[in-house]
Design a protein around this motif. Sequence first.
Motif, PDB file in Angstrom:
ATOM      1  N   LEU A 155     -13.347   3.319  -0.399  1.00  0.00           N
ATOM      2  CA  LEU A 155     -14.550   2.898  -1.010  1.00  0.00           C
ATOM      3  C   LEU A 155     -15.272   1.570  -0.703  1.00  0.00           C
ATOM      4  O   LEU A 155     -16.363   1.206  -0.525  1.00  0.00           O
ATOM      5  CB  LEU A 155     -14.391   3.002  -2.579  1.00  0.00           C
ATOM      6  N   ALA A 161      -5.118   5.273  -3.975  1.00  0.00           N
ATOM      7  CA  ALA A 161      -6.112   5.587  -5.371  1.00  0.00           C
ATOM      8  C   ALA A 161      -6.106   4.448  -6.078  1.00  0.00           C
ATOM      9  O   ALA A 161      -5.270   3.852  -6.682  1.00  0.00           O
ATOM     10  CB  ALA A 161      -5.619   6.841  -6.008  1.00  0.00           C
ATOM     11  N   LYS A 174     -10.713   6.846  -6.878  1.00  0.00           N
ATOM     12  CA  LYS A 174     -11.031   6.984  -5.591  1.00  0.00           C
ATOM     13  C   LYS A 174      -9.958   6.132  -4.719  1.00  0.00           C
ATOM     14  O   LYS A 174      -9.233   5.383  -4.938  1.00  0.00           O
ATOM     15  CB  LYS A 174     -12.427   6.386  -5.419  1.00  0.00           C
ATOM     16  N   SER A 175     -10.054   6.438  -3.343  1.00  0.00           N
ATOM     17  CA  SER A 175      -9.454   5.711  -2.224  1.00  0.00           C
ATOM     18  C   SER A 175     -10.031   4.232  -2.119  1.00  0.00           C
ATOM     19  O   SER A 175     -11.314   3.942  -2.399  1.00  0.00           O
ATOM     20  CB  SER A 175      -9.695   6.522  -1.055  1.00  0.00           C
TER      21      SER A 175
END
Length: 149
Positions: free
Chosen positions: A52, A26, A48-49
């Motif tokens: 992206l 993340a 977010k991971s």
Amino acid sequence: MSSTLDLKQLVEAIGDAIVISDAKGAITLWNPAAERMFGFTREDALGKSLDLIIPERQRQRHWDGYQKTMDTGVTRYGNDVLRVPAVHKDGHTLSIAFTVALLHTPDNKVAAIVAVIRDESSRFAEDRALRKRLTELEAKLATQTAESS
């Protein structure tokens, strides 16, 4: 001038993207250069991971390597530059080059990975055009040589 280095100012001002991700991948830091390079705002990216910016076809390979680095605490990309495709927010592909650094917990486990990233899309395109031109010239020379024999 103060001898204390202002790391926050450095991260904000540097021209290369700096992205830090935690043990699970993340995003925990996304500097202004990352915003410019990938098109995602800090708010879009934080938490977010890394998926992206990773092209779908590259994800399994990426996560296999990421997990191996987390498990072993070893990466060869601390010194060696890794060149891979990435994805911009608008969907176009970038050619990026980066090195990584590992951040450790007090008990020496890998806690995060820092990537320092440069967009090499234009250089990659120029290299590809030069290679194509070289191949064309070599083929032309081979044809001329064969015709004159």
